[in-house]
Design an enzyme around this catalytic site. Structure first.
Site, short mmCIF file in Angstrom:
data_model
loop_
_atom_site.label_atom_id
_atom_site.label_comp_id
_atom_site.label_asym_id
_atom_site.label_seq_id
_atom_site.Cartn_x
_atom_site.Cartn_y
_atom_site.Cartn_z
CB SER A 1 -0.85 0.05 1.18
OG SER A 1 -0.09 0.12 2.47
CE LYS A 2 -1.63 6.31 -3.46
NZ LYS A 2 -1.92 7.63 -3.83
NE ARG A 3 -0.11 -0.46 5.81
CZ ARG A 3 0.59 -1.45 6.38
NH1 ARG A 3 1.84 -0.85 7.09
NH2 ARG A 3 0.18 -2.51 6.48
N GLY B 1 5.34 3.23 0.65
CA GLY B 1 6.18 3.75 -0.31
C GLY B 1 5.69 3.55 -1.42
#
Length: 465
Positions: free
Chosen positions: A238-240, A242
């Site tokens: 996911s975006k968390r 990176g």
């Protein structure tokens, strides 16, 4: 081997993300390795979520990655009549039938099966009713009632699914639109696809699609299902972690060859080699050595690979690529090509991407009066002794002719050695004066780039602070 034909088939419901990009790269490399064809198909049948801006973004990302495609770009929404002609063939040959069951009735069948501890599936109640078209009628595939669907996956090996796990799936909805699995089979056959590489979230679709191929009497392509990319914590990416869309990496100054190199290595290997040219990737990627285990995304590794490609790139090419980022950073846009190349030479060892590289130029592209000083560096280095050294070396530098790195180096060391000093007695104050902080390349290189007037202006400004 017959001609290898692969495809990538994104849905334009969002930007191209790195999982999809890796699949596209695998498909492209396999086709290019065997001198075959790579096709691009836009699966835009989700009319509510599909947007032209996402299609445009996907195409731009593909071009940026260097993934050129053969033949025309295909859109599923433009091929509905073709899909339905194949559905009609299945009806004519008795491999499909009309069904009048409502969604509510089908759900009730599934609930009843669940309550009995059975697989929740459609019970085939319309299978032998010989219904025709009518209001609310869909078309279902008449699946075999015994046996297994078996296929050899390029990544996972042999997979066998009992047909009891499947049901008579809908291939044309009541609104007349073909379903995903039906459209994909027709598209892949019509486009001559021989190898389908896709994410392993599609493994459950493959037996259903094989049943459609067999019912139509069509050749079944070779399938390969690659694992999803995980985050460093082995959870869903996911975006968390990176991970971002390809367009975001492009906007942040990543090099396309670095992203391609990194994504290929997430699930494929060639010995212990880490860095590949595009020609090497095409040479070595033959569809084997694909890892069935999920790989973890590592932003630091990606940055390391990107930094490697930046260091190895010809300076004039790097200067061309970094120029737009210099402009976006609000720095002077009229820097000469040779000046920009010189900056790249000085700073590329210290930057992980084009955006950071452009920002590292800032201290040398602003005027002496605009240079921002780090307070801690000033307090530590611009002492009375430090300022005295600055005034003294400024006189030596002013006499340099030509004002170039070798001459400046000689002048600096002449002052240090002639006064019984050490480099560390003078250099921190000089670096702070020239850069505003304790960083940057070789001091004579900095001054040679700035030129005599700008260098002396910075030194004298710092000495007077």
């Amino acid at each position: 081997m017959n001609k290898v034909v692969t495809r990538f088939a994104p849905s334009p419901t969002g930007h191209l993300h790195i999982g999809g990009a890796r699949t596209a790269i695998f498909c492209w490399l396999l086709a290019r390795h065997f001198g075959g064809e790579f096709h691009l198909r836009i699966e835009d049948t989700d009319l509510l979520r599909s947007k032209q801006e996402y299609t445009d973004s996907i195409l731009a990302s593909m071009r940026w990655l260097g993934l050129d495609w053969d033949g025309p770009l295909n859109y599923q929404t433009q091929r509905t009549e073709l899909y339905n002609s194949y559905v009609d063939k299945l009806l004519e040959t008795g491999h499909a039938y009309w069904c009048s069951c409502t969604p509510e009735e089908v759900e009730a069948m599934r609930e009843k099966a669940r309550a009995q501890g059975l697989k929740p599936r459609y019970n085939g109640c319309c299978r032998e009713r010989n219904l025709g078209p009518g209001e609310g009628h869909c078309v279902r595939l008449k699946a075999p009632q015994a046996g297994k669907v078996v296929f050899d996956d390029m990544v996972k090996g042999r997979i066998a699914v009992d047909v009891s796990e499947l049901d008579d799936m809908v291939i044309r909805r009541a609104d007349g639109m073909p379903t995903y699995n039906m459209a994909v089979v027709v598209d892949d056959y019509e486009m001559g696809i021989t190898h389908v590489i896709r994410g392993d979230d599609h493994v459950s679709n493959t037996p259903r699609q094989i049943l459609i191929y067999e019912a139509l009497g069509l050749p079944v392509p070779t399938f390969g299902h690659v694992p999803m990319i995980l985050g460093p914590d082995r959870q869903k990416l996911s975006k968390r972690h990176g991970a971002r869309a390809v367009i975001e990496y492009q906007n942040d100054g990543l090099l396309p060859q670095a992203l391609v190199n990194y994504l290929v290595r997430l699930g494929w290997s060639h010995g212990d080699q880490e860095i590949f040219t595009r020609e090497e990737l095409i040479k070595f990627f033959d569809g084997t050595s694909l890892n069935p285990a999920a790989a973890a995304f590592d932003p630091a590794k990606l940055e390391w690979i990107n930094a490697h490609f930046m260091r190895e790139m010809p300076l004039d090419e790097l200067a061309t690529l970094v120029r737009p980022f210099v402009e976006k950073a609000g720095l002077p846009a009229d820097v000469a090509d040779d000046k920009l190349a010189a900056l790249c030479h000085m700073f590329r060892e210290r930057a992980g991407d084009l955006k950071a590289l452009a920002e590292s130029f800032r201290p040398l592209l602003v005027g002496a009066d605009e240079l921002v000083y780090d307070e801690k560096a000033c307090a530590k280095n611009l002492t009375d002794a430090g300022k005295a050294h600055l005034n003294a070396v400024a006189e030596r530098f002013a006499a340099c002719d030509p004002f170039d790195a070798p001459g400046l180096e000689a002048a600096l060391h002449g002052y240090i050695e002639g006064n019984g000093l050490k480099f560390k007695d003078v250099a921190p104050a000089l670096r702070t004066a020239l850069m505003g902080f304790m960083g940057g390349p070789h001091l004579p290189e900095i001054m040679a780039f700035l030129g005599k007037d700008a260098s002396l202006a910075r030194i004298r400004r710092a000495a007077g602070m």
